[in-house]
Write an enzyme that holds these catalytic residues in place. Sequence first.
Site, short mmCIF file in Angstrom:
data_model
loop_
_atom_site.label_atom_id
_atom_site.label_comp_id
_atom_site.label_asym_id
_atom_site.label_seq_id
_atom_site.Cartn_x
_atom_site.Cartn_y
_atom_site.Cartn_z
N ARG A 318 7.17 2.63 -7.15
CA ARG A 318 6.35 1.97 -5.78
C ARG A 318 6.00 0.61 -6.37
O ARG A 318 6.02 -0.09 -5.50
CB ARG A 318 5.26 2.78 -5.77
CG ARG A 318 3.94 2.35 -4.46
CD ARG A 318 2.68 3.19 -4.57
NE ARG A 318 3.03 4.44 -3.80
CZ ARG A 318 2.71 4.79 -2.28
NH1 ARG A 318 2.93 3.24 -1.67
NH2 ARG A 318 3.03 5.73 -1.31
N PHE A 352 -1.07 3.31 -7.85
CA PHE A 352 0.22 3.78 -8.22
C PHE A 352 1.43 3.08 -8.22
O PHE A 352 2.72 3.70 -7.71
CB PHE A 352 0.49 4.89 -7.18
CG PHE A 352 1.49 6.01 -7.42
CD1 PHE A 352 0.99 7.84 -8.16
CD2 PHE A 352 2.84 5.80 -7.48
CE1 PHE A 352 1.80 8.48 -8.53
CE2 PHE A 352 3.82 7.14 -7.47
CZ PHE A 352 3.07 8.02 -8.80
N GLU A 727 -6.69 4.33 -1.43
CA GLU A 727 -5.80 3.35 -2.22
C GLU A 727 -6.12 1.31 -1.96
O GLU A 727 -6.26 0.38 -2.78
CB GLU A 727 -4.53 3.21 -2.84
CG GLU A 727 -4.81 4.82 -3.85
CD GLU A 727 -3.36 5.62 -3.50
OE1 GLU A 727 -2.57 6.08 -2.50
OE2 GLU A 727 -2.43 5.47 -5.10
#
Length: 806
Positions: A318, A352, A727
């Site tokens: 990611r 992440f 997020e």
Amino acid sequence: MSELAARPLDPVVGDAVPHESAVLHSTGTAMYTDDLAVADGGVLTAWPVQSAQAHAIVTVDIAPALEVPGVVRVLTADDVPGVNDAGVKHDEPLFPTEAMFHGHAIVWVLAETAEAARLGAASVRVEYEPLPSIITVPEAIEAGSFQGIPRTVRRGDPESVLATAPHVFDGVVEIGGQEHFYLETHASLARIDSEGQVFVDCSTQHPSETQEIVAHVLGLPSNRVTVQALRMGGGFGGKEMQPHGFAAIAALGAMLTGRPVRLRLNRTQDLTMTGKRHPFHVVWKAGFDDDGRILALAATLTSDGGWSLDLSEPVMGRALCHVDNAYWIPNFVAQGRVAKTNKTSQTAFRGFGGPQGMFVIEDVFGRVAPALGIDAATLRERNLYEPGQTTPYGQPVRHAERLRTIWHDLARSSDFDARRARIADFNAEHDDVKRALAITPVKFGISFTLTAYNQAGALVHVYKDGSVLVNHGGTEMGQGLHTKMLQVAATALGVPLESVRLAPTRTDKVPNTSATAASSGADLNGGAVKDACEQIRARLAAVAGRLIGVDERDVRFSDGRVAGLLASGPWYPFAEVVEAAYHQRVQLWAAGFYRTEGLHWDTEKMQGEPFKYFAYGAAATEVEVDGFTGAHRTLRVDILHDVGDSLSPIIDLGQVEGAFVQGAGWLTLEELRWDTTDGPGRGRLLTQSASTYKLPSFSEMPEQFNVRLLEHAAEDGAVYGSKAVGEPPLMLAFSVREAIREAAAAFGPPGHCVELRSPATPEAVFMAIREARRAGAAVAVAPGETSGSDAATARAASHPLVASDT
Ligand code: MTE
Ligand code: HPA
Ligand code: MOS
């Protein structure tokens, strides 16, 4: 608009309702995993014996512990009936013979009280045969200590473009990690029921995986283990993979003693034993044209994975897919590898890897803007994606026009230009404090990069009285997922919110669930809840159609009334239709399922379309920096963020505010320090309590905080047109870091480039200010070099990064 995205006329989604547990939270009556233990008689407490060395072969003598009053048993590797491993990658021995980091749990003591367990653990004798240890990423690079498979995202020909670009810069940057500091530390409570079923209450974001690991350790099939996640006092990614071993210890203890076993880490145990956001080490080189358009970027990212793999590979994946953030970079190469160090096993943390990836490009723009002679806001705006462009990994940037729409709307609402002019005046009048206003964008990909995870299930019951019970696969950690799921069910069934109740998440209700993570909890579980409710509604429509005397396709469900299309026609209460359906032997419950369509991803080539869509946003932040201390105040923050058409606006605003503050904490306050000396404490986490690890609190909140959600932003193909929110807004906090950088630059001569350490703690900012002042002094005393205050010469003299400027 797709059927999934379309809203009925009078939906419950979109209503500004409070969090479903708000009253319980604020009155202290919400139950958490460890609270359940208090109600249980005869509970044993588990306590770890932690390694006092960073890397060593360990041998233990448990005999002294068994002499301690109240100690019942000491769990060791010999007790494991199944597999002695708690890692999904099978690289995490639950009871290790080789301690891999300072604080590593070696064995666990079970006792009648927490105090007895603690004393028992203290009396276990551990002998260490020390091994060489690796603590920092540079040490790991030097030693070639890596784990997992390195990956590369590539487009175009960055090497040749960098060889010829008009302006080329390079740099090295260290990005700090972050402690989750959820209010509730890791907790599990295990018991064995009369049928030998293992039941574990666990503070976990991933109940199904916790169930699998418990089953492996106990040597049982999954159908013998049930995991329940009542609610978490925060997870933030820290409970995606890390709870499994703790649940397994509690379950093993319960199995061996026949008594319930509770395991709740105290804060220092949690800090010293569990994984954190990955620190990153990045080397980059970037080429620009004369107008400040980025032509090429090459970067090598090395993350600090700690002692085991955990989620380090997908986190790096990611990260590599977010180095571009919101910018078109025609020639691109980003390589990623995971260092293996003798530290806690770093893990998922809000974003992440995305935040670390985006950090790289924001750092590049922030550092080089003065050298290019272009204001940083202009430089960023100039490089935003245009519609029709694709990411370096080959995904079209759908709705890229939103980036500029948001940017300009925010510039207007934050009064950006006028305030910048006022700030310039302020800075001219003040020598010892400086202000700056910075704006940064966010583009964040939504979906699990592991395509298989993009599925979810739900189980919805309608009882004969018309009340509704919803089970779904997602977990509640404060983010408001359950509130949204209640709203989805109420909308899909056309009943008031009060008629719907949510049951705690359990693996025996909905199996094989994915982690509640990647911000996709509402997208995935919402799709499944909606599917289940629509199956039931379709069956009820047939019943109601006969009652009302209309075609079943013309039956409408809204606010607890079931009616035909005619407003003046007859209607029946929902409960009456349900009652009638029951007597006609119509099934009143359904299992729902959802999977995200249209995803494809080649992990090896790092190419494809891993994301269903992108979440967009931008933030404009004004800070004031004190030249004596390097401390900053956040004067004002304006945010415009895209959540599609919000499912629950109060929840979403809370998520945006919380994520922003958590991001600002990561970038400006929170500093993890490990002992890197060769002494006996080597590898020990030095910041192991709230007194040494500085978290944002009320005093660090922006003095003015204006958060808006983008309007008329329905996302086709997502549940009721909404977008994920958990997020993405964390990365709006780059605006704080960039404002601090610009304020530090204001202490120096025009065109001074600021290198800012991360986190930008007062100490780091003070160093940057000192460099800026020195550059100013150098300019002042070197008249020959800078005659006529030639800005370009001053820039070159004060700019440490310029590799070639042809
Ligand atoms: N908000 C609160 N209050 N507490 C949390 O632990 N976790 C974040 C985010 N918001 C978190 C939170 C993280 S890391 C993720 S991935 C998402 O919530 C997960 O929930 P969602 O998918 O339902 O948004
Ligand atoms: N985000 C969060 N958790 C994950 C992901 C992701 O992309 N992939 C696997 N676990
Ligand atoms: Mo969130 S880091 O995907 O749990």
